[in-house]
Structures are given as structure tokens and as C-alpha cells.
Motif scaffolding. Structure first.
Motif, mmCIF file in Angstrom:
data_model
loop_
_atom_site.group_PDB
_atom_site.id
_atom_site.type_symbol
_atom_site.label_atom_id
_atom_site.label_comp_id
_atom_site.label_asym_id
_atom_site.label_seq_id
_atom_site.Cartn_x
_atom_site.Cartn_y
_atom_site.Cartn_z
ATOM 1 N N THR B 86 12.619 7.621 -2.114
ATOM 2 C CA THR B 86 13.455 8.798 -1.870
ATOM 3 C C THR B 86 13.310 9.808 -2.997
ATOM 4 N N ILE B 96 15.097 14.130 4.826
ATOM 5 C CA ILE B 96 14.974 13.011 5.773
ATOM 6 C C ILE B 96 16.045 13.198 6.842
ATOM 7 N N ALA B 99 16.589 7.634 9.166
ATOM 8 C CA ALA B 99 15.786 6.557 8.599
ATOM 9 C C ALA B 99 16.388 5.223 8.987
ATOM 10 N N CYS B 112 10.079 0.861 6.411
ATOM 11 C CA CYS B 112 11.057 1.931 6.577
ATOM 12 C C CYS B 112 10.499 2.976 7.530
ATOM 13 N N LEU B 114 10.823 6.721 8.950
ATOM 14 C CA LEU B 114 11.395 7.974 8.469
ATOM 15 C C LEU B 114 11.111 9.121 9.438
ATOM 16 N N GLU B 115 12.200 9.835 9.731
ATOM 17 C CA GLU B 115 12.081 11.012 10.592
ATOM 18 C C GLU B 115 12.372 12.223 9.710
ATOM 19 N N PHE B 116 11.499 13.225 9.767
ATOM 20 C CA PHE B 116 11.656 14.367 8.867
ATOM 21 C C PHE B 116 12.014 15.636 9.601
#
Lengths: 436, 144
Positions: B86, B96, B99, B112, B114-116
């Protein structure tokens, strides 16, 4: 544009004289009404003891409303003001409840109605040179025979072909060079889809005009038919309780319908309170028939919603114009005192591509207030998976509704295909409010 | 990049079951899932072994189902690794959006998803790789 009149004196009468004529004729109708068991009871209960109690048009408001159920309850003779042997015509609508609504006409009533129709037909620019093909069904329905008599009175060539048999309709249009049709919009669309099959093109036809009727249709449908056939199509308004077609008709300018006020007194009321509304406000159309003596009807609630234009028309007629019918009072919802039509909500939903066309309107009570919830379905093809977009969508629908109906609705998003699908006359309103 | 399916569901009993039933019928394996709850409705996010096929099946079954690319980042299951990840993203001011993570029990690897916010703005893969993390390819992910 060329403007023709049938009764130029009456059609252009100044408002003062028109109102004087209305009052004189209202007196006759009240006199007739006192001959019927129904109105004897109804009027005396309202404190109207004789026709002399109606001295002005304002006094009309003392007369209680008459509703469709009164006609049914009075069947067969409770509203008859003449002896049966004076009746020359009966029309009737079967209705959905089984008890018919029956209308009686004397010879003079038929004459009056026919003249009102001739006036309507001439207002659209028709002349005795026109060939009229009447595709409406004849019989107890007032539409077919009404326009038949009216066009014949104008001197047009009348082809009483009635409905159906598309091949023959097209052949007759060609054989007799029909210029004017009377037809339902859906049948006229259907005929268009069959022209190629019967080797006919629009240019082989001689059509100039169409009177559309007998079913509700949108302004878009009218425009579409006008383009498909290269004609002018005219909106009109009528109901058998007010004789039939010809209560209001568009003139050549097609900017809403002239109500023939020497024949009908028009009022627009708030359907919830019965109060007469100021000109221009949308409400329920209430009509008093001034030209029928066999079955007098006063302050008849049509359950149709419209508004009136008092401003003068380019055609020179002084009779006020009525808007298209905006809806039916049967459909109207009252939400926290505001009148809302499901059609207004539908229009908003149809303008939002991210939701499907199926929807539901729910009304509940939250404390003493009404809560309006609109349920819509997510449209799969527009779904992006973004939560933010869903929230924005909900707010967008809410804002659009607020702008249209002035009410803060709660918008519920549902899965595609999860709301019940209704056939035909959709019942999309679920009212769970308890009556106070 | 890994693919995530997002499915719109009403929040009432039986709706998640309606999805899992379809996945079973089509022999699809779920690697990870999470639900974003919004009261009357929720978004179910799924990482499955055959994402393209699963999306078609879901749409066929009448669900509103969207697919998007997300990052599947892996590292050894050691204290401080999430903080490192992070911090690396913060350095580039990357936001982010969503997540979810888990530890694969067999090899103690942390994974993990992760959607941005704006995945195209910066080269995320480079940033993440530069800090010693591995980005799983579709194949690696689905062979876990």
C-alpha cells in the motif's frame, strides 16, 4: 391556410353571446332534466326546486355531478326525458361491467348532433367534393354512424364500408379515389403494412385526410401516419354520453381541439375535490350536453384528463380548445396531495437507458406521509459493475422524477427480469396505503 | 491481468444461491468472492477460473454481469507485506477502489485482488513489481 365554416355565425360568435346562448340552452336542458326520475331526485336534494333556480352560468355549479354509474343505475328509463315513441335512435356501449350505458336520441337530437359533426368535418377542410371511406364499425357504437351522418350532411360521397377486409379497403380506396378516411390508428398502420402485398403504393391512392379515433394514440403515432400516407390526420374528442364524436375537433391548424361550446359546456375540475380549476390547468373534463333532450346529462364527469386553451385560434373560431387527453382519472394517484399519473413516471423511466422498460410503482405510508417507491430493473447491456454508477443512476432517476412530478421518490434497483411483466393494460401500481 | 465478474443482486434470501447454482451447473470454480452491500442490493464480485465463459452464462441466465480487469498480487505471507504494497501505491497517489485478499494454505502465499480508480493512468504492474511483488497472470492464477 383556407378556413371554411359550417355555421359561421355560431363558430365565430363573441364570447358574451356564446355564453348567453349556453345559458338559454342550459335552461332547456334543466327543464328536460326535471322530467327524469333521476334528476328530479338529484336536483331537489341539491336544493334546486325548478329550472328557475338556474339563472346564470355560475349557477351551473350548484348542479351535482353526474357519473357513469348514475347512467348504469338509471338503466333503462331513469334518465329518459321523453316518451319512447319520440326516440328515433339508441346507441349503447357494452362497458366492462356488463350493464350497458344506453343513450337515447329524438329526431331533433339527431339533427343537432349531425350538424355539430358537419361543422367538425368542415373545420378540418373537407368539402362536398371529398370521398369519405368510413372504416369504423357501424352499429351501437356512436363513431361509425356519427361520422357517416356528418359527412353525408356536408355532401361528401360516403362509402359505408365498415371495418376489416384490408384487400377490399385498399381496392375501394383506389376505385373511388377516396380522399378522407375514418379509421382507428392501429388499423391504418396495419393497412400500410399490407400495401405492398396488394401491389399498391401510396401514390396510387388519393388520400388527403384521416379522422383517427376509437382508441388512444400518441402524438407520435399521428405524425407517423401523416408521414406514411402523406396526409393530415385530425385529433377529435367525443363520448357517447355527449352524443358521440364531435364534442371537440381540430381545425385545419391542428393545434388542439375546438370544443363546440354552443352544444357543450366544458368545465375542468380537480378530480379529487371537484373544484373547478383555473383555465390552463389539467384536470378532469366535465361536460354538460346542451343539444340532447331525450337523455339530458349535466356536469357529466368523463374521467378524461385535459386542459383548456382560452386564447384565440388562427382560424377565427371563438370556441375554446381542449388539449389532447392526458390520461384517465382512473389511473391518477394522489401522493401527499399531488396528482401523479403513472404515465409521467413511465416517461422518465423510458428516458433512462440504463434501466429496462418494466417498472412498478409502490405506494406505502411512512407515518402520516405517503411514500412513493419506483422499482426499476437494471438493463444488463448497460451494466458496468461500478457501484458509483449505480448510485448516480438512482440519483438521476430521482432527480428526473422530481422535476416531472415534484415528488421525491425512492428508487429501487432490481435484477433484470425480476419485476412482474404485465400484458396489455399493465397494472403497474401497487397501492398499499391504508385508507384513512 | 486477472478478470473479475461483478453481478448485480437484490438483497434477499436465495440470490447468492442463484449464482452459485449456475456456476456449479457449468462446472466453474470460484477463487475468490466478496460482496459490496448497498442495502436493497449488492454487488457480488467473483474471481472464477473461466471468466469469459462465466460472464456469458450469467448474462444468458438473465443476470446483470460485468467483467473488469483487476490486479492479482502475490507475496509471501510475511508480516508487513501489505503495508509495503500500500505504501508503494500511495507513493504514486494511486487510489484503491476495492481490495480483498486471502492466504493460499498450500504454499503460504498471500494473494490480494486490487481494483483501481483509473487503472490506465500509471503503470501499476511496474510499480508493484519494483517493490518485489509478483503479479499473477491469468494462467498462474487459475492454476493455483
Amino acid at each position: 391556410m383556407e378556413v371554411n365554416y359550417w355555421n359561421p355565425d355560431v363558430e365565430t360568435l363573441d364570447r358574451g353571446q356564446l355564453e348567453a346562448l349556453q345559458l338559454e340552452r342550459l335552461g332547456n336542458i334543466v327543464t328536460q332534466a326535471f322530467k327524469t326520475p333521476f334528476y328530479q331526485k338529484r336536483l331537489s336534494r341539491a336544493g334546486i326546486k325548478s329550472p328557475a333556480n338556474i339563472q346564470s352560468l355560475d349557477d351551473l355549479r350548484k348542479i351535482p355531478f353526474t357519473v357513469k354509474d348514475d347512467l348504469r343505475q338509471s338503466f333503462p328509463k331513469g334518465l329518459m326525458a321523453v316518451e319512447m315513441d319520440e326516440v328515433v335512435r339508441i346507441h349503447s356501449s357494452s362497458g366492462t361491467t356488463g350493464i350497458p350505458t344506453v343513450i337515447y336520441y329524438t329526431a331533433e337530437d339527431m339533427e343537432n348532433w349531425t350538424n355539430i359533426l358537419a361543422r367538425s368535418i368542415v373545420a378540418t377542410g373537407c368539402t362536398s367534393k371529398d370521398v369519405f371511406q368510413n372504416m369504423m364499425s357501424y352499429g351501437l357504437f356512436t363513431g361509425g354512424l356519427g361520422l357517416h351522418y356528418g359527412t353525408e350532411r356536408v355532401g361528401m360521397t360516403v362509402i359505408p364500408i365498415g371495418g376489416g377486409n384490408t384487400r377490399r379497403q385498399i381496392q375501394v380506396m383506389k376505385d373511388f379515389k377516396t380522399t378522407v378516411l375514418h379509421v382507428t390508428p392501429s388499423y391504418l398502420l396495419h393497412i400500410h403494412s399490407k400495401l405492398a402485398e396488394y401491389d399498391t403504393t401510396i401514390d396510387e391512392l388519393h388520400l388527403k385526410k384521416a379522422f383517427l379515433g376509437a382508441e388512444p394514440y400518441s402524438e407520435n403515432t399521428r405524425k407517423k401516419l401523416e408521414e406514411l400516407y402523406k396526409i393530415d390526420a385530425y385529433n377529435s374528442y367525443g363520448l357517447s354520453e355527449m352524443n358521440g364524436p364531435g364534442v371537440a375537433f381540430e381545425c385545419v391548424y391542428k393545434e388542439d381541439m375546438h370544443v363546440w361550446e354552443d352544444a357543450y359546456i366544458l368545465e375542468i375540475i380537480d378530480p379529487a375535490t371537484g373544484e373547478v380549476l383555473p383555465d390552463g390547468e389539467t384536470g378532469e373534463v366535465v361536460l354538460t350536453n346542451l343539444i340532447r333532450s331525450a337523455l339530458p346529462l349535466m356536469r357529466y364527469r368523463t374521467r378524461d384528463l385535459a386542459f383548456v386553451h382560452p386564447e384565440p385560434c388562427k382560424c377565427g373560431r371563438t370556441h375554446w380548445r381542449l388539449s389532447r387527453i392526458q390520461g384517465r382519472t382512473d389511473d391518477m394517484l394522489i401522493v401527499n396531495g399531488v396528482n401523479v399519473f403513472p404515465s409521467q413516471i413511465e416517461e422518465v423511466i423510458m428516458s433512462v437507458p440504463e434501466v429496462g422498460t418494466n417498472y412498478q410503482i409502490h405506494l406505502t405510508k411512512a407515518g402520516s406521509l405517503d411514500k412513493l417507491t419506483v422499482r426499476v430493473e437494471i438493463y444488463s447491456k448497460m451494466f458496468t459493475g461500478e457501484l458509483g454508477e449505480l448510485e448516480a443512476l438512482r440519483n438521476r432517476i430521482k432527480d428526473k422524477l422530481k422535476a416531472s412530478i415534484t415528488i421525491n421518490a425512492h428508487i429501487e434497483l432490481h435484477e433484470p427480469g425480476s419485476l412482474p411483466v404485465f400484458e396489455g393494460k399493465a397494472k403497474r401500481v401497487v397501492d398499499n396505503r391504508e385508507m384513512l | 491481468m486477472a478478470k473479475q465478474l461483478t453481478i448485480f443482486l437484490e438483497n434477499r434470501p436465495g440470490r447468492i444461491q442463484s449464482i452459485s447454482k449456475v456456476l456449479v451447473e457449468h462446472q466453474m470454480n470460484v477463487w475468490a468472492f466478496t460482496i459490496q452491500d448497498r442495502g436493497e442490493f449488492g454487488l457480488v464480485k467473483l474471481v472464477v477460473d473461466k471468466p469469459q465463459q462465466a460472464q456469458l452464462v450469467m448474462i444468458d441466465e438473465g443476470f446483470a454481469c460485468a467483467m473488469k480487469e483487476i490486479l492479482a498480487v502475490t507475496a509471501d505471507d510475511e508480516p508487513g507485506n501489505l503495508a509495503k504494497l500500500t505504501a508503494a501505491l500511495l507513493e504514486k497517489n494511486v487510489n484503491i477502489k476495492d481490495a480483498y485478499g486471502f492466504v493460499a494454505p498450500t504454499d503460504r502465499k498471500g494473494i490480494c485482488f486490487l481494483e483501481f480508480e483509473n487503472p490506465d493512468k500509471v503503470n501499476l504492474e511496474e510499480i508493484i513489481a519494483a517493490h518485489g511483488f509478483t503479479i499473477l497472470t491469468d494462467e498462474e492464477l487459475y492454476e493455483l
